[in-house]
Design a protein around this motif. Structure first.
Motif, PDB file in Angstrom:
ATOM      1  N   THR A 188       7.914  12.481   6.866  1.00  0.00           N
ATOM      2  CA  THR A 188       7.940  13.927   7.138  1.00  0.00           C
ATOM      3  C   THR A 188       7.313  14.350   8.476  1.00  0.00           C
ATOM      4  OG1 THR A 188       7.782  14.253   4.737  1.00  0.00           O
ATOM      5  CG2 THR A 188       7.416  16.193   6.074  1.00  0.00           C
ATOM      6  N   THR A 189       6.226  13.688   8.920  1.00  0.00           N
ATOM      7  CA  THR A 189       5.561  14.170  10.143  1.00  0.00           C
ATOM      8  C   THR A 189       5.523  13.072  11.207  1.00  0.00           C
ATOM      9  OG1 THR A 189       3.426  13.588   9.162  1.00  0.00           O
ATOM     10  CG2 THR A 189       4.099  15.900   8.997  1.00  0.00           C
ATOM     11  N   VAL A 190       5.453  13.508  12.475  1.00  0.00           N
ATOM     12  CA  VAL A 190       5.554  12.564  13.593  1.00  0.00           C
ATOM     13  C   VAL A 190       4.432  12.838  14.597  1.00  0.00           C
ATOM     14  CG1 VAL A 190       7.076  11.705  15.426  1.00  0.00           C
ATOM     15  CG2 VAL A 190       8.072  12.568  13.296  1.00  0.00           C
ATOM     16  N   HIS A 191       3.753  11.771  15.018  1.00  0.00           N
ATOM     17  CA  HIS A 191       2.695  11.915  16.019  1.00  0.00           C
ATOM     18  C   HIS A 191       3.284  12.423  17.342  1.00  0.00           C
ATOM     19  CE1 HIS A 191      -0.987  11.204  18.152  1.00  0.00           C
ATOM     20  NE2 HIS A 191      -0.303  10.555  19.080  1.00  0.00           N
ATOM     21  N   GLY A 192       2.585  13.373  17.965  1.00  0.00           N
ATOM     22  CA  GLY A 192       3.090  13.938  19.227  1.00  0.00           C
ATOM     23  C   GLY A 192       3.966  15.165  19.003  1.00  0.00           C
ATOM     24  N   PHE A 193       4.210  15.484  17.741  1.00  0.00           N
ATOM     25  CA  PHE A 193       5.057  16.639  17.403  1.00  0.00           C
ATOM     26  C   PHE A 193       4.284  17.540  16.434  1.00  0.00           C
ATOM     27  CE2 PHE A 193       7.724  13.449  19.100  1.00  0.00           C
ATOM     28  CZ  PHE A 193       8.744  14.110  19.756  1.00  0.00           C
ATOM     29  N   PRO A 194       3.324  18.301  16.985  1.00  0.00           N
ATOM     30  CA  PRO A 194       2.451  19.109  16.114  1.00  0.00           C
ATOM     31  C   PRO A 194       3.248  20.135  15.309  1.00  0.00           C
ATOM     32  CG  PRO A 194       1.791  19.220  18.439  1.00  0.00           C
ATOM     33  CD  PRO A 194       3.114  18.543  18.404  1.00  0.00           C
ATOM     34  N   ASN A 195       2.795  20.376  14.119  1.00  0.00           N
ATOM     35  CA  ASN A 195       3.351  21.441  13.267  1.00  0.00           C
ATOM     36  C   ASN A 195       4.859  21.321  13.059  1.00  0.00           C
ATOM     37  OD1 ASN A 195       0.751  22.237  13.380  1.00  0.00           O
ATOM     38  ND2 ASN A 195       1.129  24.307  14.146  1.00  0.00           N
ATOM     39  N   VAL A 199      -1.324  20.787  12.774  1.00  0.00           N
ATOM     40  CA  VAL A 199      -1.162  19.712  11.779  1.00  0.00           C
ATOM     41  C   VAL A 199      -0.405  18.593  12.490  1.00  0.00           C
ATOM     42  CG1 VAL A 199      -0.201  19.062   9.536  1.00  0.00           C
ATOM     43  CG2 VAL A 199      -1.005  21.412   9.908  1.00  0.00           C
ATOM     44  N   GLU A 200      -1.125  17.529  12.811  1.00  0.00           N
ATOM     45  CA  GLU A 200      -0.459  16.436  13.535  1.00  0.00           C
ATOM     46  C   GLU A 200      -0.993  15.108  13.030  1.00  0.00           C
ATOM     47  OE1 GLU A 200      -0.807  16.495  17.792  1.00  0.00           O
ATOM     48  OE2 GLU A 200       0.208  14.553  17.975  1.00  0.00           O
ATOM     49  N   VAL A 201      -0.102  14.235  12.681  1.00  0.00           N
ATOM     50  CA  VAL A 201      -0.522  12.974  12.082  1.00  0.00           C
ATOM     51  C   VAL A 201      -0.976  11.989  13.164  1.00  0.00           C
ATOM     52  CG1 VAL A 201       1.749  11.822  12.107  1.00  0.00           C
ATOM     53  CG2 VAL A 201       0.125  11.320  10.276  1.00  0.00           C
ATOM     54  N   GLU A 202      -1.916  11.119  12.798  1.00  0.00           N
ATOM     55  CA  GLU A 202      -2.376  10.087  13.742  1.00  0.00           C
ATOM     56  C   GLU A 202      -1.273   9.059  13.963  1.00  0.00           C
ATOM     57  OE1 GLU A 202      -5.770   8.387  11.890  1.00  0.00           O
ATOM     58  OE2 GLU A 202      -6.875  10.280  11.972  1.00  0.00           O
ATOM     59  N   GLU A 203      -1.239   8.540  15.187  1.00  0.00           N
ATOM     60  CA  GLU A 203      -0.204   7.561  15.553  1.00  0.00           C
ATOM     61  C   GLU A 203      -0.306   6.306  14.684  1.00  0.00           C
ATOM     62  OE1 GLU A 203      -0.496   6.554  19.660  1.00  0.00           O
ATOM     63  OE2 GLU A 203       1.607   5.890  19.741  1.00  0.00           O
ATOM     64  N   SER A 204      -1.552   5.878  14.421  1.00  0.00           N
ATOM     65  CA  SER A 204      -1.722   4.615  13.682  1.00  0.00           C
ATOM     66  C   SER A 204      -1.199   4.763  12.246  1.00  0.00           C
ATOM     67  CB  SER A 204      -3.195   4.197  13.669  1.00  0.00           C
ATOM     68  OG  SER A 204      -3.964   5.251  13.137  1.00  0.00           O
ATOM     69  N   ALA A 205      -1.397   5.945  11.655  1.00  0.00           N
ATOM     70  CA  ALA A 205      -0.923   6.155  10.268  1.00  0.00           C
ATOM     71  C   ALA A 205       0.597   6.106  10.220  1.00  0.00           C
ATOM     72  CB  ALA A 205      -1.424   7.496   9.743  1.00  0.00           C
ATOM     73  N   ASP A 224      -2.316  14.626   1.659  1.00  0.00           N
ATOM     74  CA  ASP A 224      -3.682  14.127   1.835  1.00  0.00           C
ATOM     75  C   ASP A 224      -4.027  14.307   3.313  1.00  0.00           C
ATOM     76  OD1 ASP A 224      -5.959  12.726   2.249  1.00  0.00           O
ATOM     77  OD2 ASP A 224      -5.198  10.785   1.559  1.00  0.00           O
ATOM     78  N   PRO A 225      -5.058  15.092   3.612  1.00  0.00           N
ATOM     79  CA  PRO A 225      -5.322  15.399   5.023  1.00  0.00           C
ATOM     80  C   PRO A 225      -5.923  14.236   5.826  1.00  0.00           C
ATOM     81  CG  PRO A 225      -6.942  16.474   3.612  1.00  0.00           C
ATOM     82  CD  PRO A 225      -5.948  15.830   2.699  1.00  0.00           C
ATOM     83  N   ALA A 226      -6.288  13.133   5.164  1.00  0.00           N
ATOM     84  CA  ALA A 226      -7.033  12.076   5.871  1.00  0.00           C
ATOM     85  C   ALA A 226      -6.421  11.689   7.223  1.00  0.00           C
ATOM     86  CB  ALA A 226      -7.183  10.867   4.958  1.00  0.00           C
ATOM     87  N   PRO A 227      -5.117  11.367   7.297  1.00  0.00           N
ATOM     88  CA  PRO A 227      -4.614  10.953   8.617  1.00  0.00           C
ATOM     89  C   PRO A 227      -4.315  12.120   9.557  1.00  0.00           C
ATOM     90  CG  PRO A 227      -2.875  10.769   6.987  1.00  0.00           C
ATOM     91  CD  PRO A 227      -4.089  11.244   6.252  1.00  0.00           C
ATOM     92  N   TYR A 228      -4.690  13.318   9.166  1.00  0.00           N
ATOM     93  CA  TYR A 228      -4.449  14.493   9.998  1.00  0.00           C
ATOM     94  C   TYR A 228      -5.756  15.082  10.545  1.00  0.00           C
ATOM     95  CZ  TYR A 228       0.234  14.603   7.937  1.00  0.00           C
ATOM     96  OH  TYR A 228       1.508  14.276   7.547  1.00  0.00           O
TER      97      TYR A 228
END
Ligand SMILES: Cc1cc2nc3c(=O)[nH]c(=O)nc-3n(C[C@H](O)[C@H](O)[C@H](O)COP(=O)(O)OP(=O)(O)OC[C@H]3O[C@@H](n4cnc5c(N)ncnc54)[C@H](O)[C@@H]3O)c2cc1C
Length: 500
Positions: free
Chosen positions: A379-386, A428-434, A487-491
């Motif tokens: 669902t979410t991609v690093h470098g593409f906030p929100n 809301v942006e996911v970490e690259e490593s996750a 789960d907000p951990a990787p965000y």
């Protein structure tokens, strides 16, 4: 920044922009309205909602997952006419869902997105469309992955003297009566089109590059008594949904290459073919040369019998070139044709929509995915906030309902929005490593399945990396376990507090 045509639009600047009005966009809109906000707009390039079920109007179009399950859990439908509803009926169902939720005021038709750009200064998405510019804090891409027809690159096809049409862009004005018709492809659409048109055409040639596995459809009409019971007792529909769902899950064991299940699935498909085809030569041509589950397993009761008609020819090789009115197969056989129907599927691993979305550094999703698409929790991609993607990478299923997957993703997005509100986060942006770890995990799981070990080439595979980036490589229920709860951990480390 509001373009002339959206100057007076009360939804030109909103909390949330959804692009696409198929099951994903409509489902998201209904849940947003019910749970969170009215500040959203749904942008759709066509002049009505419906996605796949608006665009696919070819004869015989219907779903392959029983309709009681192929529908939203929050709006079950006692009125399905039959187990596998025709496309038109699914389209009407989706329109009713939108009407019941009064989504009309949020929908903007004729609004084709040409770009979506993240503006880091305002921390908003700027979405340019043919109906003007819209801005929003969040962007939800609901542009589908079986949306843009894939046109095969066949020499001479542009100069074909007859009519060419893709199954997903059916032209009802093309009269097939008494015509010589070629159908290219043997996927889910082709096996619905062929039996539906064979009796009216003079001759039909089916170009088969690869034989599909097909099982019995066992379709039936719901009786008035059954519908009455569904109307009176919605629990009866829920129970039916449950049993269809778990039957689908059971069938995934074969795709996991568990020998006993694999053998059972193979036997079911081959004995279905043998029960309908007597000619040993035709049986040979219709026997797949790869493992079951590698490609989508199809359902039909009338496809094989149609191939035994006198006016139908199975050409067991691909269409290789077109010389004016003659279609020539890769085996060198030529057929004079009036109409060519391309049942050649969709742009899947190289999504056209990915070229339109520009993230934090101006990079497009397509550039970010240059060696294959991936998204954290699909669902979410690093470098593409929100940005949230519905029905994008790693969501496709061959054995269960996509609506189930879409609903799990909608829950995830709602969870993310709740978290951002509660923790006063602007981003809301996911970490690259996750994101990378998740992609690696799915690839490892796919390697245990027929998707990657079944010895076929399918539309699930990205030829750039040989990975099944489109598919969820596991049971559908495990998608909900993994991806429905935010789960907000990787965000957390990425997020910026509002007003900071
Ligand atoms: C013939 C066919 C049969 C299928 N049968 C089944 C089945 O039996 N079971 C199953 O689980 N799944 C099936 N599917 C898959 C089906 O696509 C999904 O189940 C579901 O309908 C996807 O919904 P969606 O909203 O994600 O995407 P879509 O339905 O593709 O909707 C995407 C929407 O986005 C719009 N859009 C795209 N780009 C833009 C843009 N740039 N700007 C504005 N709007 C844009 C499109 O016009 C479209 O309306 C089938 C698909 C097809 C094509």
């Amino acid at each position: 920044m509001i373009a002339a045509s959206t100057k007076t639009d009360p939804l030109a600047d909103v909390d949330i922009i959804i692009v696409g009005a198929g099951f994903s966009g409509i489902g998201m809109g209904v849940r947003l309205k019910e749970q969170r906000t009215d500040s959203f707009v749904i942008l759709e390039r066509a002049d009505s909602l419906g996605g796949s079920w608006r665009d696919n109007t070819y004869p015989g179009v219907a779903c392959d997952v029983p309709s009681p399950l192929y529908s939203f859990s929050f709006q079950t439908n006692p009125e399905w006419s039959r187990l596998f509803a025709p496309g038109q009926e699914i389209w009407q169902y989706l329109q009713k869902v939108a009407d019941d939720a009064t989504l009309g005021e949020h929908l903007r038709f004729g609004a084709e997105m040409s770009s979506a750009v993240w503006d880091g200064d305002s921390e908003r998405w700027v979405v340019t469309t043919t109906a003007g510019t819209f801005t929003g804090r969040y962007l939800i891409s609901a542009m589908g992955h079986l949306t843009d027809p894939k046109l095969p690159d066949i020499p001479g096809i542009g100069e074909f003297s007859g009519t060419v049409m893709h199954s997903a862009r059916w032209n009802p004005d093309v009269d097939l009566d008494g015509k010589r018709v070629g159908v290219v492809g043997t996927g889910a659409s082709a096996i619905q089109v062929v039996p539906s048109i064979a009796s009216k055409v003079e001759h039909l040639v089916l170009f088969q590059r690869t034989a599909p596995y097909i099982v019995a459809r066992q379709d039936f009409e719901f009786t008035e008594v059954q519908k009455k019971q569904f109307r009176r007792d919605p629990d009866a529909i829920s129970e039916l949904r449950q049993s269809i769902f778990w039957l689908g899950e059971y069938s995934f064991a074969a795709r996991r290459l568990v020998p006993a299940y694999l053998e059972e699935a193979r036997r079911e498909a081959l004995s279905h073919m043998q029960s309908q085809i007597e000619d040993p030569l035709l049986r040979d041509l219709l026997t797949p040369d790869y493992e079951i589950g590698c490609k989508r397993i199809l359902r039909s009761d009338d496809f094989y019998p149609t191939l035994t008609r006198d006016n139908v020819t199975l050409e067991p090789s691909a269409l290789a070139r077109v010389d004016s009115g003659r279609a020539v197969s890769s085996a060198g056989r030529g057929f004079d044709l009036d109409v060519l129907i391309l049942a050649t599927g969709f742009e899947t691993w190289d999504l056209p929509s990915s070229y339109l979305i520009h993230g934090r550094n101006g990079e497009t999703l397509a550039e970010h995915w240059s060696s294959g698409m991936q998204a954290y929790n699909s669902t979410t991609v690093h470098g593409f906030p929100n940005l949230f993607l519905l029905n994008g990478p790693a969501t496709s299923l061959g054995h269960n309902s996509l609506i189930f997957m879409i609903e799990a993703q909608i829950d995830y997005v709602l969870g993310a929005l709740r978290w951002a509100d509660a923790s006063r986060r602007a981003i809301v942006e996911v970490e690259e490593s996750a994101e990378g770890r998740y992609a690696d995990l799915l690839h490892a799981q796919a390697q245990e399945t027929a998707l990657l070990r079944g010895g076929c080439d399918s539309w699930y595979l990205d030829p750039r990396n040989g990975k099944a980036t489109l598919s969820w490589p596991n049971f559908a229920h495990s998608f909900r376990d993994q991806c429905a709860t935010f789960d907000p951990a990787p965000y957390a480390d990425q997020a910026v507090e509002l007003g900071a």
